[in-house]
Design a protein around this motif. Structure first.
Motif, PDB file in Angstrom:
ATOM      1  N   ILE A 146       1.719 -13.890   9.495  1.00 27.55           N
ATOM      2  CA  ILE A 146       0.630 -13.502   8.506  1.00 27.55           C
ATOM      3  C   ILE A 146       0.029 -12.273   8.646  1.00 27.55           C
ATOM      4  O   ILE A 146      -0.126 -11.248   7.811  1.00 27.55           O
ATOM      5  CB  ILE A 146      -0.349 -14.433   8.488  1.00 27.55           C
ATOM      6  CG1 ILE A 146       0.039 -15.846   7.891  1.00 27.55           C
ATOM      7  CG2 ILE A 146      -1.825 -13.929   7.641  1.00 27.55           C
ATOM      8  CD1 ILE A 146      -0.862 -16.862   7.947  1.00 27.55           C
ATOM      9  N   THR A 147      -0.094 -11.898  10.144  1.00 21.36           N
ATOM     10  CA  THR A 147      -0.665 -10.538  10.558  1.00 21.36           C
ATOM     11  C   THR A 147       0.487  -9.466  10.383  1.00 21.36           C
ATOM     12  O   THR A 147       0.047  -8.453   9.517  1.00 21.36           O
ATOM     13  CB  THR A 147      -0.862 -10.533  11.928  1.00 21.36           C
ATOM     14  OG1 THR A 147      -1.680 -11.499  12.240  1.00 21.36           O
ATOM     15  CG2 THR A 147      -1.642  -9.153  12.549  1.00 21.36           C
ATOM     16  N   ALA A 148       1.729  -9.632  10.375  1.00 23.27           N
ATOM     17  CA  ALA A 148       2.537  -8.724  10.053  1.00 23.27           C
ATOM     18  C   ALA A 148       2.786  -8.787   8.373  1.00 23.27           C
ATOM     19  O   ALA A 148       2.803  -7.342   8.028  1.00 23.27           O
ATOM     20  CB  ALA A 148       3.805  -9.077  10.758  1.00 23.27           C
ATOM     21  N   GLY A 149       2.610  -9.707   7.707  1.00 23.99           N
ATOM     22  CA  GLY A 149       2.806  -9.559   6.268  1.00 23.99           C
ATOM     23  C   GLY A 149       1.550  -8.812   5.679  1.00 23.99           C
ATOM     24  O   GLY A 149       1.865  -8.100   4.882  1.00 23.99           O
ATOM     25  N   ARG A 150       0.428  -9.044   6.536  1.00 20.54           N
ATOM     26  CA  ARG A 150      -0.651  -8.082   5.809  1.00 20.54           C
ATOM     27  C   ARG A 150      -0.648  -6.928   5.840  1.00 20.54           C
ATOM     28  O   ARG A 150      -1.059  -6.035   5.274  1.00 20.54           O
ATOM     29  CB  ARG A 150      -2.076  -8.820   6.699  1.00 20.54           C
ATOM     30  CG  ARG A 150      -3.384  -8.167   6.117  1.00 20.54           C
ATOM     31  CD  ARG A 150      -3.599  -8.937   4.769  1.00 20.54           C
ATOM     32  NE  ARG A 150      -3.217  -8.124   3.676  1.00 20.54           N
ATOM     33  CZ  ARG A 150      -3.340  -8.292   2.177  1.00 20.54           C
ATOM     34  NH1 ARG A 150      -3.579  -9.643   2.128  1.00 20.54           N
ATOM     35  NH2 ARG A 150      -3.134  -7.410   1.487  1.00 20.54           N
ATOM     36  N   GLU A 151       0.054  -6.430   7.234  1.00 18.18           N
ATOM     37  CA  GLU A 151       0.079  -4.873   7.530  1.00 18.18           C
ATOM     38  C   GLU A 151       1.064  -4.298   6.424  1.00 18.18           C
ATOM     39  O   GLU A 151       0.787  -3.312   6.075  1.00 18.18           O
ATOM     40  CB  GLU A 151       0.494  -4.930   8.843  1.00 18.18           C
ATOM     41  CG  GLU A 151      -0.209  -5.006   9.933  1.00 18.18           C
ATOM     42  CD  GLU A 151       0.040  -4.987  11.353  1.00 18.18           C
ATOM     43  OE1 GLU A 151      -0.324  -5.424  12.470  1.00 18.18           O
ATOM     44  OE2 GLU A 151       1.293  -4.437  11.416  1.00 18.18           O
ATOM     45  N   LEU A 152       1.984  -5.208   6.222  1.00 17.85           N
ATOM     46  CA  LEU A 152       3.082  -4.747   5.361  1.00 17.85           C
ATOM     47  C   LEU A 152       2.588  -4.539   3.907  1.00 17.85           C
ATOM     48  O   LEU A 152       3.017  -3.679   3.257  1.00 17.85           O
ATOM     49  CB  LEU A 152       4.295  -5.244   5.588  1.00 17.85           C
ATOM     50  CG  LEU A 152       5.531  -4.888   4.910  1.00 17.85           C
ATOM     51  CD1 LEU A 152       5.803  -3.400   5.225  1.00 17.85           C
ATOM     52  CD2 LEU A 152       6.757  -5.656   5.224  1.00 17.85           C
ATOM     53  N   ALA A 153       1.917  -5.669   3.593  1.00 17.36           N
ATOM     54  CA  ALA A 153       1.528  -5.648   2.193  1.00 17.36           C
ATOM     55  C   ALA A 153       0.474  -4.522   1.990  1.00 17.36           C
ATOM     56  O   ALA A 153       0.346  -3.902   0.907  1.00 17.36           O
ATOM     57  CB  ALA A 153       0.465  -6.840   2.051  1.00 17.36           C
ATOM     58  N   ASP A 154      -0.511  -4.092   3.135  1.00 15.58           N
ATOM     59  CA  ASP A 154      -1.556  -3.144   2.751  1.00 15.58           C
ATOM     60  C   ASP A 154      -0.611  -1.823   2.614  1.00 15.58           C
ATOM     61  O   ASP A 154      -1.114  -1.035   1.635  1.00 15.58           O
ATOM     62  CB  ASP A 154      -2.431  -3.148   4.003  1.00 15.58           C
ATOM     63  CG  ASP A 154      -3.573  -4.246   3.982  1.00 15.58           C
ATOM     64  OD1 ASP A 154      -3.214  -4.780   2.869  1.00 15.58           O
ATOM     65  OD2 ASP A 154      -3.840  -4.486   5.156  1.00 15.58           O
ATOM     66  N   ALA A 155       0.480  -1.531   3.279  1.00 11.02           N
ATOM     67  CA  ALA A 155       1.047  -0.422   3.366  1.00 11.02           C
ATOM     68  C   ALA A 155       1.929  -0.096   2.011  1.00 11.02           C
ATOM     69  O   ALA A 155       1.997   0.823   1.288  1.00 11.02           O
ATOM     70  CB  ALA A 155       2.313  -0.293   4.469  1.00 11.02           C
ATOM     71  N   LEU A 156       2.397  -1.406   1.420  1.00 10.23           N
ATOM     72  CA  LEU A 156       2.948  -1.518   0.022  1.00 10.23           C
ATOM     73  C   LEU A 156       1.924  -1.371  -1.053  1.00 10.23           C
ATOM     74  O   LEU A 156       2.371  -1.275  -2.104  1.00 10.23           O
ATOM     75  CB  LEU A 156       3.749  -2.823  -0.116  1.00 10.23           C
ATOM     76  CG  LEU A 156       4.962  -2.896   0.926  1.00 10.23           C
ATOM     77  CD1 LEU A 156       5.524  -4.272   1.012  1.00 10.23           C
ATOM     78  CD2 LEU A 156       6.312  -2.193  -0.086  1.00 10.23           C
ATOM     79  N   GLY A 157       0.741  -1.716  -0.597  1.00  6.52           N
ATOM     80  CA  GLY A 157      -0.360  -1.837  -1.909  1.00  6.52           C
ATOM     81  C   GLY A 157      -0.338  -2.947  -2.598  1.00  6.52           C
ATOM     82  O   GLY A 157      -0.350  -3.138  -3.974  1.00  6.52           O
ATOM     83  N   GLY A 158       0.237  -4.195  -2.220  1.00 10.24           N
ATOM     84  CA  GLY A 158       0.439  -5.596  -2.830  1.00 10.24           C
ATOM     85  C   GLY A 158      -0.268  -6.695  -2.076  1.00 10.24           C
ATOM     86  O   GLY A 158      -1.073  -6.340  -0.982  1.00 10.24           O
TER      87      GLY A 158
END
Lengths: 317, 265
Positions: free
Chosen positions: A23-35
């Motif tokens: 979830i932490t990794a996914g949040r970081e990546l989602a923020d970078a992607l803007g999603g």
């Protein structure tokens, strides 16, 4: 297409730690992607699992009712169906033993690039994954082409997500009965029980590949006798049949938390460290000053165990 | 029946090494059969040896000509013949991705039609850990990853395997054939090649194929992953390192153990 979908993992009624780390990794990546970050949980008590996974980092949780435990055909089919529905940029999966059993099939079916065992991910007009090679001797960065991809993440690399969130909960319609049943889970067995429970010991002397020959184990037994320590080992010693499975420390063996863990001739591969990093004091003896075991050791000797161990035995005789 | 074993020559890295661009300087590498594959070869040969019927064990590798020496070790241990795939287009890749490997082995499987495919869980160099399961999906075989116990007799339609989960738990699973199993270390005791085996291996076939032989083109292996940097991880060590000879360092270590109060009388 800027969302992230992460599939959680559970076994025999419990969510595994990597579920919260993902979830932490996914949040970081989602923020970078803007999603958004979508989390899916497949099989078992999905509603209870969803409640636990509902942390502030998560935007939506999808529950998939399908049996009780992991089976790769169900997980692959459900993940592919979710992917078709959500059309995320990134599909994140755990690089666990079960992840190894379905992530490559999902990536192949979806026709997407697959980067496994990531220790870090970054997105800046393209995905860059950090991963290790040659048994942790080197780190590499890998650029992944395309705007959709599958990444599996190593456990223990991201902090676990916590707290209560307000994610939307959605039950995902999935016909579990239509899934291929060519691989059928029959049950589970706890292995590695035996005469000694190394997870109870206060002082472990643990031996690895550096011992070279089975006969040389007597030297380490002598050290255990002289100090009252309990003998344990890294994986290769058990693979070779030199010690029984109940002596193995690591991801596939026992998790230990002794007062003192003395690692002799153990390089400190990530799978081993996963089993002993909770020890209060870690001491390493190794010929290689760059061995990763020194990264987590409190005390170390860079030297030949065949010189140091006899001297250490003498100290206690 | 036929068992296909995928094998790979991998390099072990010396303790002290240098990185040259995107790879480790060749002077610090020692080439050998991938450890996991050694166990997979042994598992295949054991099935063949225990069988009443004729079981052919075929080793398949993606590797340059240099790797033949290593592949011959698999033949010396009992594999009957080998297929070696290599191509300039493969050599050009900074990191051969899972899709490329699965595409190559898909063609090998189409040609060989094995009943059982055994792979190692991972290769010690790139550690992708994915070829076997991706291949199974591609060719429509069943599969099981991280198998540390295999109960299978030649001719059976079902294999019973144990998958080594984390934390000392094993999953017991029945897998219908044809299947791909990724083999974990420790599943058996890989044999040493006998002198007779080594002699016989000199006569066994290692058939070279390039991509066009398999009906593939360079684009097939031009994957989505590109290696962009390789470096030594920064040491995070804040360990107190005892300096000196064996006696001195042992004395210091003994003092730590006494301080911690863990040494029994």
């Amino acid at each position: 297409m800027s969302d992230v979908l992460f599939v959680a993992e559970h076994r025999r009624g419990d969510l595994r730690d990597v579920s919260y780390e993902g979830i932490t990794a996914g949040r970081e990546l989602a923020d970078a992607l803007g999603g958004d970050l979508h989390v899916a949980v497949i099989s078992g008590s999905v509603e209870a699992f969803a409640e636990s996974l509902n942390t502030p980092a998560v935007d939506a949780i999808h529950t998939v009712e399908a049996g009780e435990e992991f089976d790769h055909d169900t997980y692959a089919a459900a993940t592919e169906a979710l992917h078709a529905e959500l059309d995320p940029a990134a599909l994140l999966l755990p690089n666990s033993v079960n992840g190894l059993d379905y992530a490559p099939a999902v990536a192949d079916s979806l026709g997407l690039p697959y980067a496994s065992d990531a220790v870090d991910v970054a997105y800046d007009d393209g995905l860059t994954v950090t991963r290790e090679m040659y048994g942790s001797k080197v780190e590499t960065t890998v650029d992944v082409a395309g705007d959709q991809f599958v990444v599996s993440i190593r456990s223990g690399e991201w902090p676990a997500a916590s707290g209560a969130g307000e994610a939307s909960l959605e039950a995902f319609e999935f016909d579990a009965d239509s899934v291929d049943d060519g691989a059928r889970v029959q049950g589970y067995e706890e292995v590695g029980s035996g005469d000694v429970d190394i997870s109870e010991a206060d002082f472990l002397v643990s031996i690895g590949r550096g011992i070279e020959e089975e006969e040389n184990l007597d030297l380490i037994r002598d050290l255990c006798d002289a100090t009252g320590a309990t003998l344990s080992s890294s994986r290769p010693i058990v693979d070779n049949g030199w010690l029984p499975k109940n002596r193995q420390v690591g991801q596939s063996g026992k998790q230990v938390t002794p007062d003192v863990y003395l690692a002799i001739g153990i390089s400190g591969a990530v799978q081993h460290v996963a089993g002993m990093k909770g020890a209060e004091t870690i001491i390493a003896i190794n010929t290689d000053p760059n061995a990763p075991i020194f990264d987590i050791a409190d005390y170390g000797i860079v030297g030949d165990l065949f010189d140091v161990v006899p001297a250490l035995i003498e100290e206690f005789e | 029946m036929k068992v296909l074993v995928t094998v790979k020559e991998v390099a072990a890295v010396e303790d002290d090494f240098e990185i040259d661009g995107l790879s480790i300087d060749d002077r610090y590498l020692e080439y050998d059969l991938n450890e996991w594959d050694d166990y997979a070869v042994e598992a295949a040969v054991q099935i063949a040896e225990a069988a009443d019927e004729d079981v052919e064990v075929v080793a398949a590798t993606i590797g340059p000509e240099r790797s033949e020496e290593t592949i011959r070790m698999a033949l010396a241990k009992g594999a009957d013949r080998a297929v070696r795939v290599w191509d300039d287009a493969i050599a050009d890749q900074t990191l051969l991705d899972v899709n490329a490997k699965a595409s190559v082995f898909e063609q090998v499987v189409a040609e060989e039609e094995p009943d059982l495919v055994l792979t190692g869980v991972q290769a010690a160099d790139d550690a992708l850990g994915a070829t076997g399961v991706a291949l199974a999906n591609r060719v429509g075989y069943q599969w099981a990853a991280v198998v540390n116990d295999l109960d299978y007799a030649a001719g059976d339609d079902v294999a019973t395997v144990r998958r080594e989960l984390e934390g000392g738990v094993e999953e017991i699973t029945e897998v219908d054939l044809p299947a791909v199993l990724s083999i974990q270390t420790g599943i058996n005791e890989p044999r040493y090649a006998s002198l007779r085996g080594i002699r016989q291996a000199q006569q066994k076939e290692i058939a070279p194929h390039d991509l066009s032989d398999l009906g593939l083109d360079a684009e097939t292996v031009d994957g989505a992953l590109e290696l962009t940097d390789m470096y030594e991880p920064e040491s995070e060590s804040d360990a107190t390192i005892f300096e000196g000879g064996a006696e001195e360092t042992a004395t210091e270590l003994a003092n730590v153990l006494r301080d911690k109060g863990v040494v029994g009388e």
